[in-house]
Write a protein that holds these residues in place. Structure first.
Motif, short mmCIF file in Angstrom:
data_model
loop_
_atom_site.label_atom_id
_atom_site.label_comp_id
_atom_site.label_asym_id
_atom_site.label_seq_id
_atom_site.Cartn_x
_atom_site.Cartn_y
_atom_site.Cartn_z
N LYS A 1 0.93 -18.37 11.88
CA LYS A 1 0.62 -17.43 12.95
C LYS A 1 -0.73 -17.82 13.53
O LYS A 1 -1.70 -17.97 12.78
N ASN A 2 -0.79 -17.98 14.85
CA ASN A 2 -2.03 -18.34 15.49
C ASN A 2 -2.34 -17.39 16.64
O ASN A 2 -1.45 -16.77 17.23
N VAL A 3 -3.64 -17.26 16.92
CA VAL A 3 -4.13 -16.33 17.92
C VAL A 3 -4.32 -17.03 19.26
O VAL A 3 -4.88 -18.14 19.32
N PHE A 4 -3.86 -16.41 20.31
CA PHE A 4 -4.00 -16.91 21.67
C PHE A 4 -4.57 -15.80 22.55
O PHE A 4 -4.54 -14.62 22.19
N GLU B 1 -1.32 -15.71 33.33
CA GLU B 1 -1.87 -17.01 33.69
C GLU B 1 -2.91 -17.47 32.66
O GLU B 1 -3.45 -16.68 31.89
N SER B 2 -3.17 -18.75 32.65
CA SER B 2 -4.29 -19.37 31.92
C SER B 2 -4.28 -19.07 30.42
O SER B 2 -5.26 -18.55 29.88
N PRO B 3 -3.20 -19.41 29.71
CA PRO B 3 -3.19 -19.20 28.26
C PRO B 3 -4.21 -20.10 27.56
O PRO B 3 -4.49 -21.21 28.02
N ALA B 4 -4.76 -19.63 26.45
CA ALA B 4 -5.73 -20.40 25.68
C ALA B 4 -5.53 -20.15 24.20
O ALA B 4 -5.20 -19.03 23.78
N SER B 5 -5.73 -21.18 23.40
CA SER B 5 -5.59 -21.07 21.95
C SER B 5 -6.93 -20.74 21.31
O SER B 5 -7.94 -21.38 21.60
N ILE B 6 -6.94 -19.73 20.45
CA ILE B 6 -8.14 -19.38 19.69
C ILE B 6 -8.12 -20.05 18.33
O ILE B 6 -9.13 -20.54 17.84
N THR B 7 -6.96 -20.06 17.67
CA THR B 7 -6.80 -20.75 16.39
C THR B 7 -5.67 -21.75 16.50
O THR B 7 -4.74 -21.58 17.30
N ASN B 8 -5.74 -22.78 15.68
CA ASN B 8 -4.70 -23.80 15.67
C ASN B 8 -4.67 -24.41 14.27
O ASN B 8 -5.19 -25.49 14.03
N ASN B 9 -4.09 -23.67 13.34
CA ASN B 9 -4.04 -24.15 11.97
C ASN B 9 -2.69 -23.79 11.34
O ASN B 9 -1.83 -23.18 11.98
N ARG B 10 -2.52 -24.13 10.08
CA ARG B 10 -1.24 -23.89 9.40
C ARG B 10 -1.30 -22.67 8.49
O ARG B 10 -0.60 -22.59 7.50
N SER B 11 -2.12 -21.71 8.87
CA SER B 11 -2.31 -20.53 8.07
C SER B 11 -1.77 -19.31 8.81
O SER B 11 -1.09 -19.42 9.83
#
Length: 424
Positions: free
Chosen positions: A176-179, A186-196
């Motif tokens: 689960k990752n936060v966006f 519009e304009s999606p962005a990733s806050i986390t990008n991990n395997r947790s």
């Protein structure tokens, strides 16, 4: 604003969080049904018929924003005569003939987008004229729509504000990752990008994104600010559902360091300032009042989960929701006046499904905002309190007006939305 616990239910999240922490396979339990009640579904209103003849991205964004704003019936551009679209001058009679009550014209001139709003009731001259840099069509369209909304309501719109949410990936393992995404999708962005597992996001008054992450094996509270990530609460056990006060001075969250889930206040460095609850029941999911002097939260102290409120020092806890046996994930409206008395939450009705409700903390009046297929969960008010976002199990992340009408899907997959502050 608030933060919920995970998505399906308050207790299910605590079960998931605790079992993951203990290295066990989590199992989500279904919620018990709540007793139904007769509530207000909200009234209707007349939409202003708006024409936006501009083509390209700038026209698309203006029309999308007008639709999401809930104030306009947007005329299909394909039905507008070519002569009106191509006209150099404003043809008031031509626009009136196709039923337009307002028109937004957009032109790119000298490195600027020049926007003009015409109102048929005000003659043939623009009632609003603005120019913005042409290098960012999204920002320009957002700013002008905010000005248009202010023209009609005396309060600026909130386009450009962002909504945080969680997206789940199940391949090859569940992560689960936060966006974040702008309120118009519009304009999606990733806050986390991990395997947790990264869950329970909330956005602070300065745009900081708080969330709980298992990246270091313990469910710690993290913060993203200016692109950098930092752990700010690392107590043993749960550090869950952190939400920053409107004045930015404190973070309310759930800690289980002493064996039971209780609500605490910490500062932005993670130092504990106060313990707000001390009860054998499960307490969590705090949300701040606009003045930072009260909190609403969820507690099982009356049996099933119900919404309570208390002072920001923990004093005077009192039950808010008195209808239904399963009410959760509150969010206190940050708006001014009467709006600031509303707390939205997800409740389960006598048909055994979740919908979004709002209760007035003064009068106790209850309103039902949704009655849709599937589950409708995790409400979060816009920064002006005039709109609301929520999670739909059949739609994704949805935004609507404060009565639950004009529902627009802005992200097709996502859970636990939290609406952040106005953009600068």
């Amino acid at each position: 604003m608030k933060r919920t616990l995970l998505g399906t239910s308050f207790f299910a999240t605590l079960l998931l969080a605790t079992s993951f922490y203990a290295g066990k396979q989590p199992a989500l339990a279904n919620a018990a049904p709540a007793a139904g009640s007769e509530v207000d579904l909200g009234g209707g209103f007349t939409l202003l018929r708006l024409a936006v003849p501009a083509d390209g991205r700038i026209g698309d964004i203006l029309r999308k924003n007008a639709l999401i704003s809930s104030g306009f019936e947007v005329i299909d551009r394909r039905s507008i005569p070519a002569a009106l679209i191509k006209a150099n001058d404003f043809d008031q009679k031509g626009w009136q003939d196709i039923g337009a009550q307002a028109v937004i014209l957009a032109d790119e001139v000298g490195g600027q987008f020049k926007f003009r709003l015409f109102d048929m009731g005000a003659g043939g001259k623009p009632v609003l004229s603005r120019g913005y840099a042409a290098n960012d069509p999204l920002k320009a369209a957002n700013r002008f729509m905010n000005d248009v909304i202010e023209h009609y309501t005396k309060i600026p719109g909130v386009f450009g504000s962002r909504i945080a949410f969680v997206r789940t990936n199940r391949t090859p393992t569940v992560t689960k990752n936060v966006f974040t995404i702008e309120m118009n999708g519009e304009s999606p962005a990733s806050i986390t990008n991990n395997r947790s597992l990264n869950i329970s996001p909330s956005i602070g008054p300065g745009g900081q994104v708080l969330f709980t992450s298992y990246a270091k094996r313990n469910p710690d509270l993290w913060m993203s600010s200016g692109g950098s990530l930092s752990r700010i609460s690392t107590q043993r056990g749960l550090n869950l559902g952190g939400v920053m006060s409107p004045d930015g001075s404190s973070i309310a969250l759930t800690l289980s360091k002493d064996g039971n889930s209780e609500i605490y206040l910490i500062d932005t460095g993670g130092t504990i300032k106060a313990r707000l609850t001390n009860n054998a029941a499960i307490d969590g999911s705090p949300t701040w009042s606009p003045g930072s002097n009260q909190l609403a939260f969820v507690s099982s102290r009356s049996g099933g989960p119900q919404v309570f409120r208390m002072g920001s020092n923990g004093a005077g806890a009192a039950r808010l929701t008195k209808q239904g046996t399963y009410n959760q994930t509150p969010d206190w409206n940050p708006g001014q006046g009467a709006r600031g008395n509303l707390v939205a939450y997800a409740g389960r009705d006598n048909s055994n499904r979740y919908d979004i409700f709002a209760i007035d903390v003064g009068s106790g009046k209850l309103s039902r905002l949704t009655q849709n297929p599937g589950r409708n969960l995790d409400p979060s008010w816009s920064p002006d309190g005039r709109m609301i976002a929520f999670q739909s199990t059949v739609g994704g992340i949805v935004v609507a007006n404060d009565k639950g009408n004009n529902q627009q899907v802005i992200a097709k997959a996502g859970t636990t939305p939290d609406w952040g502050p106005r953009s600068e």
